[in-house]
Structure formats: structure tokens, C-alpha cells
Write a protein that holds these residues in place. Structure first.
Motif, PDB file in Angstrom:
ATOM      1  N   PRO A 123      -1.290  11.671  -8.874  1.00 30.15           N
ATOM      2  CA  PRO A 123      -1.232  12.419 -10.141  1.00 30.15           C
ATOM      3  C   PRO A 123      -1.731  13.854 -10.107  1.00 30.15           C
ATOM      4  O   PRO A 123      -1.281  14.669 -10.915  1.00 30.15           O
ATOM      5  N   ALA A 124      -2.649  14.193  -9.197  1.00 30.76           N
ATOM      6  CA  ALA A 124      -3.196  15.552  -9.197  1.00 30.76           C
ATOM      7  C   ALA A 124      -2.528  16.469  -8.182  1.00 30.76           C
ATOM      8  O   ALA A 124      -2.906  17.638  -8.059  1.00 30.76           O
ATOM      9  N   LYS A 249      -7.586  13.049  -8.019  1.00 30.37           N
ATOM     10  CA  LYS A 249      -8.443  13.903  -8.832  1.00 30.37           C
ATOM     11  C   LYS A 249      -8.412  15.339  -8.321  1.00 30.37           C
ATOM     12  O   LYS A 249      -8.376  15.581  -7.109  1.00 30.37           O
ATOM     13  N   LEU A 250      -8.476  16.277  -9.257  1.00 25.81           N
ATOM     14  CA  LEU A 250      -8.512  17.696  -8.928  1.00 25.81           C
ATOM     15  C   LEU A 250      -9.702  18.339  -9.618  1.00 25.81           C
ATOM     16  O   LEU A 250      -9.871  18.213 -10.831  1.00 25.81           O
ATOM     17  N   GLU A 260      -6.026  11.148 -13.537  1.00 22.20           N
ATOM     18  CA  GLU A 260      -5.096  10.267 -14.222  1.00 22.20           C
ATOM     19  C   GLU A 260      -4.849   9.010 -13.392  1.00 22.20           C
ATOM     20  O   GLU A 260      -5.066   9.010 -12.177  1.00 22.20           O
ATOM     21  N   PRO A 261      -4.379   7.930 -14.009  1.00 20.60           N
ATOM     22  CA  PRO A 261      -4.118   6.690 -13.268  1.00 20.60           C
ATOM     23  C   PRO A 261      -3.065   6.884 -12.185  1.00 20.60           C
ATOM     24  O   PRO A 261      -2.119   7.656 -12.341  1.00 20.60           O
ATOM     25  N   GLU A 262      -3.225   6.171 -11.085  1.00 16.65           N
ATOM     26  CA  GLU A 262      -2.303   6.249  -9.962  1.00 16.65           C
ATOM     27  C   GLU A 262      -0.972   5.582 -10.318  1.00 16.65           C
ATOM     28  O   GLU A 262      -0.937   4.469 -10.831  1.00 16.65           O
ATOM     29  N   GLN A 263       0.125   6.286 -10.048  1.00 18.02           N
ATOM     30  CA  GLN A 263       1.469   5.780 -10.311  1.00 18.02           C
ATOM     31  C   GLN A 263       2.414   6.171  -9.173  1.00 18.02           C
ATOM     32  O   GLN A 263       3.578   6.505  -9.413  1.00 18.02           O
TER      33      GLN A 263
END
Length: 308
Positions: A123-124, A249-250, A260-263
Motif C-alpha cells: 500500500p505505501a 508503511k511510509l 494501510e492494510p495489505e492487499q
């Protein structure tokens, strides 16, 4: 459009943890068959080989190949020759030449081939790419260290020639770095540490640069216990960017900007459906090319034997 009739080849841990849930949640797909020497998927037809599966289930539109990379080329070629779109779990193959051959075959047959780099869909990653393009990058350090006994217990294939060793996780880092940095990199030096009883490295230290002499250092190690490190740190004119937890994460100067949640795998299968509908392919070999270059340029250092 009707759902894409998809099949899975190689039913192991990653399939059960990631592929099957991602396919089940995507209305673009209908899972209709699987092939594996040892595993089965409940509720669908299962076969011992891809050849038997394709002969028995001609309605298959696409094949997701999740066996070890040393065995993926032949299965991919069988699927393409049978007129099926192909999803390649990372790394896309054991060598650059075989993947290039598959890309040519897919193009000749008008089929879609997808070299899936799942970590690029963390997500990041896209926010990190946007940040880096907006500033001057002064240096980059990649720290990718984990415990092989936890993530790959009793998996002999990763230690065999072609199994990549520590580059199996390290290529995830390379897939992110080659995506978020604005200019292509090339390796200037590398040291690969091989256990004296294995054919693949357990650790690697690699230096890169680009046409502008950007210093990039990557440290991969499979011997880390406790906290696992999957971090990319860039020193820039706009502060220190840290892309951590494998791209989840950033942070900028220690301030969390994205979490954000991993997708990753749902995004991979969305992309595969997209390229099938567009009648195109997505085959970026940059991460695998860097691994090949590391083996070509790297100094070999032998270390203590490794036992599971």
C-alpha cells in the motif's frame, strides 16, 4: 464479460494463504481446476500435472503458476501452447532467457503473460514513488533481513541452483526499488555468502548506482531472528523517507504518512484481469536482471553450513 476461468498449478502455502483468497474475492474469476503433485483445492477438479489438467478441462482461460521457479518455464510453455493466459508467481523464472522466450511466445499467440511482483502492490509503494519523484535523492539503503527457518521451513528447492536463496525475498526489495526510483540502476559490486553445504546464498551485500552516481546499498540476510527487517531508506532533500514492513508503511523524518492494510495479491489478480481484457502483457524483468547481475559480478564467500 463472463468470468475468466482460471486454474492454479502448484498448491502450496503461498497459494492457500494468498492466491485462493484473492481469486475468491474477485468477480472477474472463476476457479475451476488445480494441478499439484501433493496439494489439492477442495470443491474443484484436481490433477497431478498441468498436462492432465489442460487435457481434461478445455474451458480453462488462464493458468496461475505457483511452483518453484526451476520448474515454471516448461509449465508456462505448455499453458501458452494450449492458448491460455499465464500468471507467473515471483520470480517469473529461473533465468532471464526462459522468461524472454515465454514473452515472445505469448506475443506470437496473442496471449497475456504476467510477471507478478507482489511487493510492488504494497500500500505505501506508490506514495513512496510519488515522494521520491518530487525531491532530490541523495542515497538509498535497503535492509531486507529475515529468518529463513520461519518463512521457508524444510523447503529444499530454495537452496538448490535456480532457487535463488536469499534473493527469493531479496527480489521483493528489488522489485520495489526498481519501481520507485526515477532512474535505472546497475550493480557495481556484490558479495554473496554461501553456506558450505548449499548451492544458493544465505546473505548478500550489493552496491548499485545510476547514471547520476546515486549511491544505493542493499543488505539481504536470511539469518535474522526476532524482529524481521524489510526497509528501504532514502536520504533526500525533503527529509529521510522510510518505506518499512515490506512497503506497508511510509514515514518521512519519523512521521508516519501512510499505513494501510495489505492487499498485494488482490491487486495482482486485478492487474492480471486488466491485462487479459486489454490483450496485452506485463513482463518487467528488471528485478530478476539485478539478481542475475549479482551472481555475475558477486564475490563468493563461504560460511558455516546451514541446517533446517
Amino acid at each position: 464479460m463472463s468470468p475468466i476461468n482460471i486454474s492454479i498449478v502448484g498448491v502450496g502455502k503461498i497459494v492457500r494463504d494468498q492466491h485462493l483468497p484473492a481469486i475468491a474475492k474477485n468477480a472477474d474469476y472463476k476457479l475451476i481446476a488445480a494441478a499439484s503433485r501433493h496439494g489439492v483445492v477442495d470443491g474443484i477438479d484436481n490433477f497431478k500435472s498441468i498436462e492432465a489438467m489442460l487435457d481434461a478441462v478445455p474451458a480453462i482461460d488462464a493458468v496461475s503458476l505457483c511452483m518453484p521457479p526451476q520448474f515454471r518455464y516448461q509449465a508456462a510453455r505448455v499453458a501458452l501452447e494450449a492458448g491460455k493466459h499465464v500468471f507467473l508467481e515471483k520470480p517469473p523464472g529461473a533465468t532471464l532467457s526462459e522468461v524472454a522466450d515465454l514473452e515472445s511466445l505469448a506475443a506470437a499467440k496473442g496471449l497475456s503473460l504476467f510477471a507478478s511482483w507482489h511487493s510492488r502492490y504494497a500500500p505505501a509503494v506508490e506514495p513512496a514513488k510519488s515522494f521520491l519523484v518530487s525531491t532530490k535523492i541523495n542515497s538509498v539503503k535497503v535492509i531486507w533481513k529475515e529468518d529463513v527457518r520461519h518463512w521457508h521451513p524444510n523447503q529444499d528447492w530454495i537452496w538448490q541452483a535456480g532457487g535463488l536463496g536469499v534473493f527469493d525475498p531479496g527480489i521483493n526489495a528489488l522489485s520495489i526499488v526498481t519501481h520507485i526510483l526515477p532512474n535505472p540502476l546497475f550493480i557495481t559490486a556484490a558479495t554473496l555468502e554461501f553456506p558450505e553445504n548449499r548451492d544458493a546464498p544465505i546473505a548478500a551485500s550489493i552496491t548499485f548506482t545510476d547514471a547520476g552516481n546515486l549511491p544505493v546499498l542493499a543488505e539481504f540476510d536470511w539469518r535474522q531472528t526476532g524482529h524481521q527487517s524489510w526497509d528501504i531508506i532514502a536520504e533526500t532533500d525533503a527529509g529521510t523517507m522510510t518505506l518499512s514492513e515490506g512497503g506497508a508503511k511510509l514515514s518521512i523524518d519519523g512521521v508516519l504518512k501512510h499505513d494501510e492494510p495489505e492487499q498485494e495479491y488482490p491487486a495482482l489478480y486485478a492487474r492480471f484481469a486488466e491485462i487479459i481484457k486489454a490483450k496485452t502483457s506485463d513482463v518487467d524483468l528488471a528485478p530478476l536482471r539485478h539478481v542475475a547481475d549479482a551472481f555475475m559480478l558477486g564475490k563468493r564467500k563461504f560460511v558455516d553450513a546451514f541446517f533446517d
